[in-house]
Scaffold this motif. Structure first.
Motif, PDB file in Angstrom:
ATOM      1  N   GLY A  47       0.828  -1.202   0.000  1.00  0.00           N
ATOM      2  CA  GLY A  47       0.000   0.000   0.000  1.00  0.00           C
ATOM      3  C   GLY A  47       0.865   1.257   0.000  1.00  0.00           C
ATOM      4  N   TYR A  48       1.954   1.192   0.751  1.00  0.00           N
ATOM      5  CA  TYR A  48       2.824   2.364   0.834  1.00  0.00           C
ATOM      6  C   TYR A  48       3.691   2.516  -0.412  1.00  0.00           C
ATOM      7  CZ  TYR A  48       1.190   3.024   5.520  1.00  0.00           C
ATOM      8  OH  TYR A  48       0.386   3.258   6.597  1.00  0.00           O
ATOM      9  N   TRP A  49       3.904   1.405  -1.103  1.00  0.00           N
ATOM     10  CA  TRP A  49       4.628   1.505  -2.377  1.00  0.00           C
ATOM     11  C   TRP A  49       3.825   2.414  -3.300  1.00  0.00           C
ATOM     12  CZ3 TRP A  49       8.037  -2.714  -4.694  1.00  0.00           C
ATOM     13  CH2 TRP A  49       8.720  -3.407  -3.680  1.00  0.00           C
ATOM     14  N   GLN A  50       2.531   2.191  -3.300  1.00  0.00           N
ATOM     15  CA  GLN A  50       1.693   2.992  -4.186  1.00  0.00           C
ATOM     16  C   GLN A  50       1.722   4.450  -3.784  1.00  0.00           C
ATOM     17  OE1 GLN A  50      -2.152   1.227  -4.468  1.00  0.00           O
ATOM     18  NE2 GLN A  50      -1.531  -0.002  -6.215  1.00  0.00           N
ATOM     19  N   MET A  51       1.729   4.704  -2.478  1.00  0.00           N
ATOM     20  CA  MET A  51       1.765   6.098  -2.056  1.00  0.00           C
ATOM     21  C   MET A  51       3.088   6.739  -2.421  1.00  0.00           C
ATOM     22  SD  MET A  51      -0.349   6.165   1.359  1.00  0.00           S
ATOM     23  CE  MET A  51      -1.334   4.723   1.505  1.00  0.00           C
ATOM     24  N   THR A  52       4.156   5.959  -2.347  1.00  0.00           N
ATOM     25  CA  THR A  52       5.459   6.478  -2.779  1.00  0.00           C
ATOM     26  C   THR A  52       5.387   6.828  -4.268  1.00  0.00           C
ATOM     27  OG1 THR A  52       6.488   5.017  -1.159  1.00  0.00           O
ATOM     28  CG2 THR A  52       7.932   5.988  -2.817  1.00  0.00           C
ATOM     29  N   GLU A  53       4.764   5.949  -5.035  1.00  0.00           N
ATOM     30  CA  GLU A  53       4.571   6.206  -6.466  1.00  0.00           C
ATOM     31  C   GLU A  53       3.815   7.506  -6.688  1.00  0.00           C
ATOM     32  OE1 GLU A  53       5.835   3.333  -9.341  1.00  0.00           O
ATOM     33  OE2 GLU A  53       4.588   5.080  -9.669  1.00  0.00           O
ATOM     34  N   ILE A  54       2.752   7.668  -5.895  1.00  0.00           N
ATOM     35  CA  ILE A  54       1.935   8.870  -6.053  1.00  0.00           C
ATOM     36  C   ILE A  54       2.749  10.099  -5.677  1.00  0.00           C
ATOM     37  CG2 ILE A  54      -0.138  10.080  -5.258  1.00  0.00           C
ATOM     38  CD1 ILE A  54      -1.449   7.302  -4.903  1.00  0.00           C
ATOM     39  N   ALA A  55       3.493  10.008  -4.563  1.00  0.00           N
ATOM     40  CA  ALA A  55       4.323  11.139  -4.133  1.00  0.00           C
ATOM     41  C   ALA A  55       5.315  11.483  -5.239  1.00  0.00           C
ATOM     42  CB  ALA A  55       5.059  10.782  -2.845  1.00  0.00           C
ATOM     43  N   LYS A  56       5.863  10.447  -5.879  1.00  0.00           N
ATOM     44  CA  LYS A  56       6.814  10.662  -6.962  1.00  0.00           C
ATOM     45  C   LYS A  56       6.136  11.409  -8.119  1.00  0.00           C
ATOM     46  CE  LYS A  56       9.681   7.863 -10.010  1.00  0.00           C
ATOM     47  NZ  LYS A  56      10.194   6.508 -10.237  1.00  0.00           N
ATOM     48  N   ALA A  57       4.943  10.972  -8.456  1.00  0.00           N
ATOM     49  CA  ALA A  57       4.213  11.635  -9.542  1.00  0.00           C
ATOM     50  C   ALA A  57       3.939  13.096  -9.198  1.00  0.00           C
ATOM     51  CB  ALA A  57       2.903  10.897  -9.806  1.00  0.00           C
ATOM     52  N   LEU A  58       3.524  13.332  -7.950  1.00  0.00           N
ATOM     53  CA  LEU A  58       3.184  14.700  -7.569  1.00  0.00           C
ATOM     54  C   LEU A  58       4.426  15.591  -7.536  1.00  0.00           C
ATOM     55  CD1 LEU A  58       0.489  14.078  -4.835  1.00  0.00           C
ATOM     56  CD2 LEU A  58       0.215  14.358  -7.295  1.00  0.00           C
ATOM     57  N   SER A  59       5.563  14.991  -7.176  1.00  0.00           N
ATOM     58  CA  SER A  59       6.801  15.778  -7.157  1.00  0.00           C
ATOM     59  C   SER A  59       7.173  16.184  -8.584  1.00  0.00           C
ATOM     60  CB  SER A  59       7.928  14.975  -6.522  1.00  0.00           C
ATOM     61  OG  SER A  59       8.438  14.038  -7.446  1.00  0.00           O
ATOM     62  N   GLN A  60       6.599  15.493  -9.544  1.00  0.00           N
ATOM     63  CA  GLN A  60       6.844  15.851 -10.951  1.00  0.00           C
ATOM     64  C   GLN A  60       5.695  16.679 -11.506  1.00  0.00           C
ATOM     65  OE1 GLN A  60       7.331  11.987 -12.699  1.00  0.00           O
ATOM     66  NE2 GLN A  60       9.181  11.531 -11.544  1.00  0.00           N
ATOM     67  N   GLU A  61       4.979  17.337 -10.598  1.00  0.00           N
ATOM     68  CA  GLU A  61       3.920  18.263 -11.005  1.00  0.00           C
ATOM     69  C   GLU A  61       2.743  17.594 -11.704  1.00  0.00           C
ATOM     70  OE1 GLU A  61       4.822  21.925 -10.761  1.00  0.00           O
ATOM     71  OE2 GLU A  61       6.248  20.917  -9.448  1.00  0.00           O
ATOM     72  N   ALA A  62       2.416  16.374 -11.321  1.00  0.00           N
ATOM     73  CA  ALA A  62       1.254  15.737 -11.925  1.00  0.00           C
ATOM     74  C   ALA A  62      -0.014  16.436 -11.462  1.00  0.00           C
ATOM     75  CB  ALA A  62       1.210  14.267 -11.528  1.00  0.00           C
ATOM     76  N   LYS A  63      -1.004  16.525 -12.354  1.00  0.00           N
ATOM     77  CA  LYS A  63      -2.297  17.088 -11.986  1.00  0.00           C
ATOM     78  C   LYS A  63      -3.392  16.034 -12.121  1.00  0.00           C
ATOM     79  CE  LYS A  63      -2.052  20.292 -14.927  1.00  0.00           C
ATOM     80  NZ  LYS A  63      -1.744  21.330 -15.871  1.00  0.00           N
ATOM     81  N   ILE A  64      -3.123  15.100 -13.059  1.00  0.00           N
ATOM     82  CA  ILE A  64      -4.100  14.041 -13.304  1.00  0.00           C
ATOM     83  C   ILE A  64      -3.423  12.701 -13.050  1.00  0.00           C
ATOM     84  CG2 ILE A  64      -5.561  12.971 -15.056  1.00  0.00           C
ATOM     85  CD1 ILE A  64      -5.503  15.744 -16.483  1.00  0.00           C
ATOM     86  N   LEU A  65      -3.988  11.933 -12.113  1.00  0.00           N
ATOM     87  CA  LEU A  65      -3.400  10.642 -11.780  1.00  0.00           C
ATOM     88  C   LEU A  65      -4.287   9.533 -12.322  1.00  0.00           C
ATOM     89  CD1 LEU A  65      -2.547  11.316  -8.037  1.00  0.00           C
ATOM     90  CD2 LEU A  65      -0.992  11.417  -9.985  1.00  0.00           C
ATOM     91  N   ILE A  66      -3.660   8.535 -12.917  1.00  0.00           N
ATOM     92  CA  ILE A  66      -4.437   7.402 -13.428  1.00  0.00           C
ATOM     93  C   ILE A  66      -4.116   6.178 -12.585  1.00  0.00           C
ATOM     94  CG2 ILE A  66      -4.877   5.930 -15.432  1.00  0.00           C
ATOM     95  CD1 ILE A  66      -3.598   8.283 -17.083  1.00  0.00           C
ATOM     96  N   MET A  67      -5.147   5.537 -12.053  1.00  0.00           N
ATOM     97  CA  MET A  67      -4.927   4.334 -11.257  1.00  0.00           C
ATOM     98  C   MET A  67      -5.720   3.193 -11.883  1.00  0.00           C
ATOM     99  SD  MET A  67      -5.213   6.171  -7.547  1.00  0.00           S
ATOM    100  CE  MET A  67      -4.109   5.099  -6.699  1.00  0.00           C
ATOM    101  N   ASP A  68      -4.990   2.204 -12.411  1.00  0.00           N
ATOM    102  CA  ASP A  68      -5.634   1.081 -13.086  1.00  0.00           C
ATOM    103  C   ASP A  68      -5.671  -0.108 -12.133  1.00  0.00           C
ATOM    104  OD1 ASP A  68      -6.665  -0.690 -14.941  1.00  0.00           O
ATOM    105  OD2 ASP A  68      -5.255  -0.162 -16.533  1.00  0.00           O
ATOM    106  N   GLU A  69      -6.823  -0.409 -11.585  1.00  0.00           N
ATOM    107  CA  GLU A  69      -7.026  -1.478 -10.610  1.00  0.00           C
ATOM    108  C   GLU A  69      -6.001  -1.447  -9.474  1.00  0.00           C
ATOM    109  OE1 GLU A  69      -8.414  -5.246 -12.066  1.00  0.00           O
ATOM    110  OE2 GLU A  69      -8.346  -4.509 -14.124  1.00  0.00           O
ATOM    111  N   PRO A  70      -5.945  -0.316  -8.765  1.00  0.00           N
ATOM    112  CA  PRO A  70      -4.895  -0.182  -7.749  1.00  0.00           C
ATOM    113  C   PRO A  70      -5.091  -1.074  -6.537  1.00  0.00           C
ATOM    114  CG  PRO A  70      -6.406   1.653  -7.590  1.00  0.00           C
ATOM    115  CD  PRO A  70      -6.791   0.888  -8.809  1.00  0.00           C
ATOM    116  N   THR A  71      -6.307  -1.495  -6.253  1.00  0.00           N
ATOM    117  CA  THR A  71      -6.507  -2.215  -4.997  1.00  0.00           C
ATOM    118  C   THR A  71      -6.418  -3.722  -5.143  1.00  0.00           C
ATOM    119  OG1 THR A  71      -8.894  -2.266  -5.286  1.00  0.00           O
ATOM    120  CG2 THR A  71      -7.987  -0.407  -4.058  1.00  0.00           C
ATOM    121  N   SER A  72      -6.157  -4.207  -6.388  1.00  0.00           N
ATOM    122  CA  SER A  72      -6.198  -5.664  -6.539  1.00  0.00           C
ATOM    123  C   SER A  72      -5.098  -6.353  -5.748  1.00  0.00           C
ATOM    124  CB  SER A  72      -6.172  -6.057  -8.013  1.00  0.00           C
ATOM    125  OG  SER A  72      -5.052  -5.495  -8.623  1.00  0.00           O
ATOM    126  N   SER A  73      -4.018  -5.626  -5.429  1.00  0.00           N
ATOM    127  CA  SER A  73      -2.983  -6.285  -4.630  1.00  0.00           C
ATOM    128  C   SER A  73      -2.926  -5.752  -3.193  1.00  0.00           C
ATOM    129  CB  SER A  73      -1.624  -6.100  -5.307  1.00  0.00           C
ATOM    130  OG  SER A  73      -1.363  -4.725  -5.459  1.00  0.00           O
TER     131      SER A  73
END
Ligand SMILES: Nc1ncnc2c1ncn2[C@@H]1O[C@H](COP(=O)(O)OP(=O)(O)OP(=O)(O)O)[C@@H](O)[C@H]1O
Ligand SMILES: [Mg+2]
Length: 499
Positions: free
Chosen positions: A146-172
């Protein structure tokens, strides 16, 4: 009403002349979580791959803040503020959270060395802003998925992301991790980010999303406010017809008194399973319920010879079987449909047909040769039965949509007619239509006298399938309940929690 920040208009895409997206319109507003739903192979992932520059559309335009943009590759997408949140794969486990977030863009010291302290400081600020409770100096490999995904999200946001795409994020993710992710998504929404959320789990969609777009066969069917639609309406849009078929348990007679088809005695295995005993009668479907980490998956792995058995006995139709590895298990007539099918169950480069035929080669052998005609017939039949969406049985499996890959693995083991079928989360990632089909096929197998053991965290599915439910707790087998004695999902939930 806020204007959309992203618009995809008239997106058309075909592969080898076969259209996969047919003039799709899709838009996302600032500060919304927008669900994208549809059956397996409907075109959701492909649409998102066009948005992230993995594929280019044959026709149609993408607009950001009302300007047409060209997205030719992932870099283009990122510089336009669009980011795909991959599941664990894109992080480097042996690096720290901060190193992963700023990978390739690290602060350097005056000597040109990586300045870990500076990166950690920046990361700490970012994580605090996002309200994520992890330390920048933690190694990613020590964190839960779960925290891996949040790290991923933090990484995206640090790159100025405005739109995040999550494809079946909860399956694992486990239930708790899912909750943490949802809380986090709501925070992001409040900060004005937009999230495109793909999932087959209806309850999740209705909990966290603001709007929903439904696709079917490459077309956009509808877009609505979640508050103005209903689960029934959503299912109808996904499937195309009002689905009359209920997800209900039907009592089936089976031989309750005779010799068990499958039996486990005092099994201790791996580092989780302790002295587990169970019996399954021919034709009986037994479900295993339990909290995450209760040892359910590990029990199936041990029976199938993946995890080491320390002590205990396994019997198939009264015959004791020594199981040291999966080949022993297969030889004994046991099949396992694992939880992570895409990874464990498929040779992705191989064709649909070859994947299905793999475990039953002996049946299609003609002398020293393989009977090509028979192989084709068998695989076409399975494709039809499971409603696998593919233009040909010789298509490489990795070109099928995620859910259709899942179905191939199911098909592969069903074709083998095992005596004992172990299923781990059989309908994960599979669309609503296919769910009921899979339940039917499992029932049919049971009716032909096989023993079936199912692990599922979807209680509704467990109750629809099982003739008996066993509850596991910390690696041990607990209560056994007959299906007719379980009155409701809540009743079962209570038994699991209040063990
Ligand atoms: N590179 C490719 N070559 C050929 N066909 C492809 C390719 N990529 C996708 N397809 C086909 O496009 C269709 C849509 O697939 P897509 O992955 O977008 O579905 P999806 O809606 O994400 O389904 P799921 O819920 O199963 O993940 C499928 O029939 C798939 O086989
Ligand atoms: Mg997909």
């Amino acid at each position: 009403m806020k204007p959309p920040i992203l618009e995809m208009n008239g997106i058309f895409k075909s592969f080898n002349g076969i259209p996969v997206l047919k003039d799709v319109d899709f838009s996302v507003k600032q500060g919304e979580i927008h669900a994208l739903m549809g059956g397996n192979g409907a075109g959701k992932s492909t649409l998102m791959k066009i948005l992230t520059g993995v594929y280019s559309a044959d026709r149609g335009e993408v607009k950001l803040d009302d300007n047409v943009v060209a997205i030719r590759n992932y870099e283009d997408a990122r510089s336009n503020g669009i980011s795909m949140i991959f599941q664990e794969f894109s992080l480097i486990p042996t690096l720290t959270v901060a190193q992963n977030i700023y990978l390739t863009r690290e602060s350097k010291t005056s000597l040109g060395l990586l300045d870990d302290k500076a990166n950690e400081k920046k990361a700490a600020k970012l994580l605090a802003e996002l309200g994520v409770d992890i330390q920048p100096s933690d190694l990613v490999q020590d964190l839960g998925v779960g925290y891996w995904q949040m790290t991923e999200i933090a990484k995206a946001l640090s790159q100025e992301a405005k739109i995040l795409i999550m494809d079946e994020p909860t399956s694992s993710l486990t239930k708790t991790e899912t909750e943490v992710l949802f809380t986090f998504m709501n925070k992001l929404k409040a900060k004005g980010y937009a999230i495109i959320y793909i999932s087959h789990r209806m309850d999740e969609i209705f909990r966290v999303c603001d709007r929903i777009t439904i696709m079917r066969d490459g077309r956009k069917i509808s877009t609505s406010q979640i508050s103005e639609t209903s689960m029934d309406q959503v299912i109808t849009d996904i499937v195309g017809v009002a689905s009359g078929k209920a997800f209900e348990w039907v009592e089936r007679p089976y031989d309750e008194a005779g010799e068990p088809a499958f039996e486990v005695r005092e099994l201790t295995a791996g580092d989780k399973v302790r002295q587990v005993s169970l019996r399954i009668q021919p034709g009986e479907i037994v479900g295993i319920a339990g909290l995450m980490g209760s040892g359910r998956t590990e029990l199936l792995r041990a029976i199938f010879g993946i995890d080491r058995i320390h002590s205990g006995e396994i019997y198939v139709r009264g015959r004791r079987c020594a199981i040291r590895n999966p080949s022993d298990a297969i030889a004994a007539g046991i099949a396992l449909i694992p939880e992570d099918r895409r990874v464990q169950g498929l040779v992705l480069q191989h064709s649909v047909r070859d994947n299905m035929i793999l475990p039953i080669l002996a049946k299609v052998r003609r002398g020293p040769l393989l009977d090509g005609k028979k192989m084709n017939e068998l695989s076409r039949e399975l494709v039809k039965r499971l409603n696998i969406k593919t233009d040909s049985i010789s298509k490489a499996s990795n070109l099928l949509s995620g859910g259709n890959q899942q179905k191939i693995v199911l098909a592969k083991w069903l074709a083998n007619h095992p005596e004992v079928l172990l299923l781990d989360e059989p309908t994960i990632g599979v669309d609503i239509g296919a769910k009921t089909e899979i339940v039917d096929i499992i029932r049919e197998l049971a009716e032909s006298g096989k023993a079936i053991l199912v692990v599922s965290s979807e209680l509704q599915e467990l109750l629809a399938l099982s003739d008996r439910v066993l509850i596991m707790h910390e690696g041990r087998m607990g209560k056994s309940m007959k299906r007719q004695d379980i009155e409701s999902e809540e009743g079962l939930q209570y038994a699991i929690q209040g063990y």
